[in-house]
Write an enzyme that holds these catalytic residues in place. Sequence first.
Site, short mmCIF file in Angstrom:
data_model
loop_
_atom_site.label_atom_id
_atom_site.label_comp_id
_atom_site.label_asym_id
_atom_site.label_seq_id
_atom_site.Cartn_x
_atom_site.Cartn_y
_atom_site.Cartn_z
N HIS A 1 0.85 -1.20 0.00
CA HIS A 1 0.00 0.00 0.00
C HIS A 1 0.88 1.25 0.00
O HIS A 1 1.73 1.40 0.87
CB HIS A 1 -0.93 0.01 1.22
N TYR B 1 -9.40 5.24 7.29
CA TYR B 1 -9.59 5.57 8.71
C TYR B 1 -10.62 6.69 8.77
O TYR B 1 -10.40 7.76 8.19
CB TYR B 1 -8.29 6.08 9.32
N PRO C 1 -4.63 0.36 18.75
CA PRO C 1 -4.35 -0.13 17.40
C PRO C 1 -4.44 0.92 16.29
O PRO C 1 -4.11 0.62 15.14
CB PRO C 1 -5.41 -1.22 17.19
N LYS D 1 0.57 -0.18 15.06
CA LYS D 1 1.96 -0.25 15.51
C LYS D 1 2.30 -1.46 16.40
O LYS D 1 3.49 -1.74 16.61
CB LYS D 1 2.31 1.03 16.30
N TYR E 1 3.67 6.45 10.20
CA TYR E 1 2.84 5.31 9.80
C TYR E 1 3.68 4.22 9.12
O TYR E 1 3.52 3.03 9.40
CB TYR E 1 1.70 5.76 8.88
P1 FAD Z 1 1.52 -12.00 21.66
O1 FAD Z 1 1.02 -12.04 20.28
O2 FAD Z 1 0.57 -11.68 22.76
O3 FAD Z 1 2.20 -13.41 21.95
C1 FAD Z 1 2.60 -13.80 23.24
C2 FAD Z 1 2.58 -15.31 23.32
O4 FAD Z 1 3.01 -15.69 24.62
C3 FAD Z 1 1.19 -15.88 23.14
O5 FAD Z 1 1.21 -16.91 22.19
C4 FAD Z 1 0.82 -16.39 24.53
O6 FAD Z 1 -0.03 -17.53 24.49
C5 FAD Z 1 2.18 -16.71 25.12
N1 FAD Z 1 2.21 -16.65 26.59
C6 FAD Z 1 1.54 -15.80 27.41
N2 FAD Z 1 1.84 -16.05 28.68
C7 FAD Z 1 2.71 -17.09 28.68
C8 FAD Z 1 3.36 -17.80 29.70
N3 FAD Z 1 3.18 -17.49 31.00
N4 FAD Z 1 4.18 -18.80 29.35
C9 FAD Z 1 4.38 -19.12 28.04
N5 FAD Z 1 3.78 -18.48 27.02
C10 FAD Z 1 2.96 -17.47 27.34
N6 FAD Z 1 -1.86 -4.77 16.56
C11 FAD Z 1 -2.00 -4.12 15.43
O7 FAD Z 1 -1.01 -3.57 14.93
N7 FAD Z 1 -3.24 -4.07 14.82
C12 FAD Z 1 -4.35 -4.70 15.35
O8 FAD Z 1 -5.43 -4.66 14.78
C13 FAD Z 1 -4.22 -5.39 16.54
N8 FAD Z 1 -5.28 -6.02 17.13
C14 FAD Z 1 -5.09 -6.66 18.31
C15 FAD Z 1 -6.17 -7.28 18.94
C16 FAD Z 1 -6.01 -7.92 20.18
C17 FAD Z 1 -7.20 -8.60 20.85
C18 FAD Z 1 -4.74 -7.92 20.80
C19 FAD Z 1 -4.55 -8.61 22.14
C20 FAD Z 1 -3.67 -7.30 20.15
C21 FAD Z 1 -3.83 -6.67 18.92
N9 FAD Z 1 -2.77 -6.06 18.27
C22 FAD Z 1 -2.92 -5.41 17.12
C23 FAD Z 1 -1.44 -6.05 18.79
C24 FAD Z 1 -0.57 -7.12 18.14
O9 FAD Z 1 -1.34 -8.24 17.80
C25 FAD Z 1 0.50 -7.44 19.14
O10 FAD Z 1 1.27 -6.28 19.32
C26 FAD Z 1 1.38 -8.62 18.76
O11 FAD Z 1 0.64 -9.81 18.79
C27 FAD Z 1 2.55 -8.71 19.73
O12 FAD Z 1 3.20 -9.93 19.57
P2 FAD Z 1 3.89 -10.62 20.80
O13 FAD Z 1 4.48 -11.87 20.24
O14 FAD Z 1 4.75 -9.66 21.50
O15 FAD Z 1 2.72 -10.98 21.82
C1 DHB Z 2 -5.60 -3.26 10.88
C2 DHB Z 2 -5.55 -3.00 12.20
C3 DHB Z 2 -5.16 -1.76 12.65
O1 DHB Z 2 -5.10 -1.50 13.94
C4 DHB Z 2 -4.82 -0.76 11.76
O2 DHB Z 2 -4.47 0.46 12.23
C5 DHB Z 2 -4.87 -1.02 10.43
C6 DHB Z 2 -5.26 -2.27 9.98
C7 DHB Z 2 -6.03 -4.58 10.40
O3 DHB Z 2 -6.36 -5.45 11.22
O4 DHB Z 2 -6.07 -4.79 9.18
#
Ligand code: FAD
Ligand code: DHB
Length: 388
Positions: free
Chosen positions: A72, A200, A292, A296, A383
Amino acid sequence: MRHQVVIIGGGPSGLLLALLLRRAGIDVVVVEQRTRDYVLARIRAGVLEQGLCDLLREAGVGKRLDTEGFVHEGTVIAAHGRKVHIDFKTLTGSTVTIYGQTEVTRDLYAELDRTEAPVFHEAEGVEIHGADGDAPYVTFTRNGQGYRIDCDYIAGCDGFHGVSRRTIPEDTRREYEHVYPFGWLGILSETKPLYHELVYAGSKRGFALCSMRNAHLSRHYLQVPLTDRPQDWSDEAFWDELRKRLPPEFADTLETGPSIEKSIAPLRSFISEPMSWGRLYLAGDAAHIVPPTGAKGLNLAASDVYYLSRALIARYAGDEGLLKTYSATALARVWKASRFSWSMTRMLHNFPDEGDFLDRMQEAEIDYLAGSKAAQTALAENYVGLPY
Ligand code: FAD
Ligand code: DHB
């Protein structure tokens, strides 16, 4: 059992770190509390910065991203009767790629399988021991059997609710938090994306975002009160409300259909400092959460992993310098991305308790954005992602 680095958490941060370290010849193990299917079913982010795409390629998982991801070159911001096109490519020379977090995670697991990396799923009661000394280890149980893994370093990649951050003594860490008075209701539907770029939209009824996963799969979001539950929203109610929040020329072309997933996520800004303690290093949601709106969350996890992988690789080559500065280096980027996420959230949402003043400020901000190339450039460079 002994490995050089124990990675707690098999989400995107933990898996990407594992692959980058393995490619440098470092012996890692991943310990994840859930099943792989559970991790893969979580629908979350969709916008990947160039830096994350490059890291995925470096980790050996760029192939599907490069063939199936959508580049994009801009986005649309519509609010207060204005529609502003932010042209990332012209303003910054950079772009973002649309490729779902579920696909990123799937690719990372496939590569870990291929390289036969050790991953323990369904690890219960994970605990970190001795991280402030020279001989740290991690314990857990799995299928009723107890495990102990001795190591040199522990990477806490276990998300916001994980055990790693809480292992750092309370008097050693400081948490900064801002909770927003609303959540995002998201749906996935097998419908045509609204537009070839993300839209947005801010409106008096609240924020809306029209995103996508591919040419036949859309991801849309609505700002909703924290008291709402997904089951309170029929598909019809969702589409009706989305139409009302979009500029009419977009609303008229919106394709609707049954949702195949529906969930609500609360919005929060959170940063825990420092991001390391002794031989424990935090990365991703374990250390910080952003609302979100700026897309980021996943991208910040990637920049942490970039800094931490470089630091550990340098350490095994004999130089501990980058590990010592990891927390400060990562946090400098985290705060800037948090600022951007907070400001996008402020600009585009309806804050129920803040009245007309904020409303007019938001209007002035969109007006300024529409008329100022400098403002558009500032938004675009944040962004597409600040440099690592
Ligand atoms: P996570 O993806 O949370 O992974 C952590 C892992 O650790 C998980 O698999 C979990 O099961 C595991 N874990 C937890 N506790 C333990 C433990 N005690 N022992 C062993 N394993 C453990 N970001 C965006 O940019 N856009 C979005 O639209 C967006 N939507 C989101 C919606 C939701 C509901 C959430 C919660 C987050 C969203 N995010 C979004 C944020 C983005 O998904 C996260 O920033 C990203 O997943 C971070 O990755 P991570 O691996 O650090 O953490
Ligand atoms: C999506 C999620 C976001 O938070 C965003 O800013 C843009 C796109 C997505 O899930 O596609």
